[in-house]
Design a protein around this motif. Structure first.
Motif: not given
Length: 736
Positions: A31-38, A159-168, A262-268
């Protein structure tokens, strides 16, 4: 500044083409490191038969056209839907969908490139929000995050945390969460952005994340503590609808983006299709517009239509044009002699010889000179000439031609490289399908029991095919919904257009092309063909009328004619998404939808049984229907070997007393009962508790299904008020 080259990763081909397809959002294990596939230029080009590439191109064109038509309806919107909000601009020419096959590259999905995304971070101690605009500058930006700390850089927790929520948004856009928001500047007719606090002009904000729904998230100004709503407007939609906002015909609800994990199916949602791969283009080539006459003749002959008679004048003209005019003169003389002999009461032996000579010559002409000029029956001719409007996966003429090709390549003999038969009748098992320890007497009992159960299922023929070649491909994606429209509470009953977008281009030999990720699989499957006489009886018992035809015409021909009639009515046509068959109690009984539903439901019943017996997931199967031939094919999808393949299942489930436990299970009444029986029956007889399978495995996304066609106790959802159906299996069990 050197641009960062995206790293790449390897996964299974099916994963690269779906879960890790271009523009999907994912996280690595742990669950670490959110990414977008290309999309990746490193994927190899796949070698496909020309007919397969052509068919994929046609299907992609049709998919985009049907999507645009549905998304642009704009039901309950106060403005027309711009084409660019329905589909990718790259497939539009003057507002019309024009997919250019030459701009695609067919790739094997071996690797996927990726980049970190979203580049939006929050302090684990105070909640300060920071962001980087690109991966190229992320390292330097991250070093400066502490400089923005309200308590000073020296005391920053860092202490920086990458957000796991995006805007779609349903336009297909996805962005990192940000306190900045866009608005439409009416006076300049342009999109502008506000990124500072409206009260004190501060550009730093805390992100407050109270427990509960994402709707509770909000920003708070570091300086004056004024809250700011988590709100963003989609740039392309705002640009397209901005003038309509001024006119009062568009609403903000159409433009606002939505926060989603970004884990939600609605994101993609990835979009693709599959098709059977054949070696020979002999019959499939007749589906081209240039061969309509040949297709008419093939279909007419295959389904028992009598050839249309040519007049004597037409016969003479064709023979003379072929340089065989003298044969016509001889023919006329032979006919005249026959008439004279008949008038003189000559013996039957001499008359028979004369008639045979005339008939042989006419048969030879029909097979040669006249073969290209025989006319098809009007209903078949209308279907062949009007099929340009048909959706390809619902086209019964394409099904008929594919079935003929399947017969020749798979069903009627042939061996694989390892010596096994390509297909085997399940009542006449080869050595590889015989159960261990069975003697000859056991095998004979098993064969008899299998034939008896196939008869009780109304199945005329069932075969195991060892080499079902399938090409699965993906080519586009959407966000927030997998369908062409979406509804939101704040927009009321309006149907908002979901934009279908191509994958971004990759470099192939210095040319930028849109990738289509293709995977060709060779797996096992079961071919099933129903008893035509029983299907006719079932239609008659349920008062489903067929188009009139001569007695020798096969049911498949009448179904093709019925489909053509359905297509000319917008309320009954088979559209890409079958919206017409989602309306409850809307349609009177017609033959084609009922036969389609019968085949489709029985296919799902067999898939469910095979899943239970083999250990394979329901989603690991696929299906293909051949409605005019009353047949279907179910097959295993996937490129990995396992112990649950279909041939081993059939061998292990062999039984001398019942033939095979697969058939016995299909006949067991409990296998077609539903956990929500009475409710399910009233709502069409198809739900996740009984006959539905995962949408990615179903050819229609679980439309045109009903247990009622097999066992009665109801009727399909779209069937107009009428008596409950008599089930196909009920008739099969009651015949002698």
């Amino acid at each position: 500044m050197r641009k960062v080259k995206p790293p790449s990763m390897q996964r299974s081909r099916s994963q690269i083409a779906t879960a890790y397809a271009p523009h999907s959002l994912f996280t690595f294990e742990g669950g670490r490191g959110a990414c977008i596939a290309l999309p990746s230029s490193a994927n190899r080009t796949i070698e496909l038969p020309f007919v397969t590439m052509r068919t994929i191109g046609e299907q992609v064109q049709e998919y985009f056209s049907a999507w645009a038509d549905r998304a642009q309806r704009g039901n309950n919107l106060a403005h027309p839907v711009p084409p660019e909000l329905a589909v990718d601009r790259r497939v539009l020419v003057d507002g019309v969908v024009r997919v250019r096959t030459g701009e695609f590259t067919f790739q094997i999905p071996d690797v996927a490139s990726y980049l970190p995304f979203p580049l939006s971070f929050v302090c684990g101690r105070c909640g300060l929000h920071r962001a980087s605009r690109s991966v190229d500058t992320l390292g330097r930006d991250a070093e400066r995050f502490r400089n923005a700390c309200p308590t000073g850089a020296a005391s920053c927790a860092d202490d920086w945390e990458q957000l796991d929520v995006v805007l779609t948004h349903w336009s297909g856009e996805v962005e990192a969460i940000t306190p900045a928001y866009r608005y439409w500047a009416s006076e300049r007719q342009e999109v502008r952005e506000l990124d500072r606090c409206a009260n004190c002009d501060e550009d730093r904000f805390y992100l407050r994340r109270p427990p509960g729904p994402l709707a509770g998230w909000h920003f708070e100004c570091v300086n004056c503590r004024m809250p700011r709503q988590l709100l963003q407007r989609d740039r392309p939609t705002l640009r397209a609808l901005g003038p309509m906002l001024d006119a009062g015909t568009a609403t903000i609800a159409e433009i606002n983006m939505e926060p989603v994990s970004y884990r939600a199916s609605a994101a993609y949602y990835v979009h693709g299709d599959r098709l059977l791969v054949f070696k020979d283009d002999q019959h499939l080539g007749l589906l081209a517009d240039a061969h309509v006459s040949a297709l008419e003749r093939l279909i007419s002959a295959r389904y028992g239509y009598p050839p249309a008679a040519l007049s004597d004048a037409e016969k003479e003209r064709l023979l003379r044009a072929a340089g065989r005019g003298a044969e016509w003169g001889n023919h006329i003389q032979l006919v005249a002699i026959l008439r004279t002999l008949e008038a003189q009461n000559v013996g039957e032996e001499m008359l028979g010889a004369q008639r045979k000579a005339i008939a042989d010559k006419e048969a030879e002409w029909a097979a040669t000179v006249f073969s290209a000029h025989a006319q098809a029956a009007p209903g078949i001719s209308s279907a062949c000439r009007g099929r340009g409007d048909y959706v390809r996966k619902h086209d019964p003429l394409r099904m008929a031609v594919e079935h003929l090709t399947l017969e020749e390549e798979k069903l009627r003999g042939g061996q694989m490289s390892d010596g096994k038969e390509v297909s085997v009748d399940v009542t006449i098992l080869d050595p590889f399908l015989k159960p261990d320890g069975f003697g000859e007497a056991d095998l004979q009992r098993q064969a008899a029991a299998s034939r008896a159960r196939l008869r009780l299922l109304g199945i005329e023929e069932m075969r195991l095919i060892r080499d079902v070649r399938i090409c699965e491909y993906s080519f586009a994606y959407t966000r927030t919904s997998s369908m062409p429209t979406v509804q939101r509470d704040k927009s009321g009953s309006a149907e908002l257009p979901v934009r279908l977008r191509l994958f971004e281009k990759v470099e192939v030999a210095d040319t930028a092309l849109n990738p289509i990720l293709c995977s060709v699989q060779s797996n096992e499957g079961f071919y099933v063909r129903l008893d035509e006489a029983l299907v006719r009886n079932w239609l008659a018992a349920n008062q489903v009328l067929l188009p009139p035809a001569d007695p020798q015409v096969r049911l498949g021909g009448q179904l093709i004619e019925d489909f053509e009639n359905l297509e000319r009515d917008p309320d009954t046509r088979f559209s890409r998404f079958l919206d017409e068959y989602r309306r409850e109690g809307a349609l009177t009984r017609r033959a084609y939808p009922f036969v389609y539903t019968l085949l489709h439901t029985l296919a799902h019943h067999l898939i469910g049984t095979c899943s239970a017996m083999s250990g394979l997931d329901l989603g690991s199967f696929g299906e293909h229907l051949f409605v005019p031939d009353l047949a279907f094919l179910i097959y295993r999808r996937g490129t990995t070997m396992d112990l649950g393949n279909l041939s081993s299942m059939w061998r292990d489930r062999g039984d001398a007393d019942v033939g095979n436990q697969v058939l016995e299970h299909m006949l067991n009444p409990s296998s077609l009962r539903c956990g929500s029986e009475s409710v399910c029956n009233r709502r069409g007889g198809a739900c996740p508790d009984c006959i539905l399978i995962p949408e990615n495995a179903c050819i229609t996304r679980n439309e045109l299904l009903s247990r009622s066609v097999l066992v009665g106790r109801g009727r399909p959802r779209w069937d107009a008020p009428a008596p409950d159906l008599i089930g196909y299996l009920e008739l099969a069990a009651g015949r002698r």
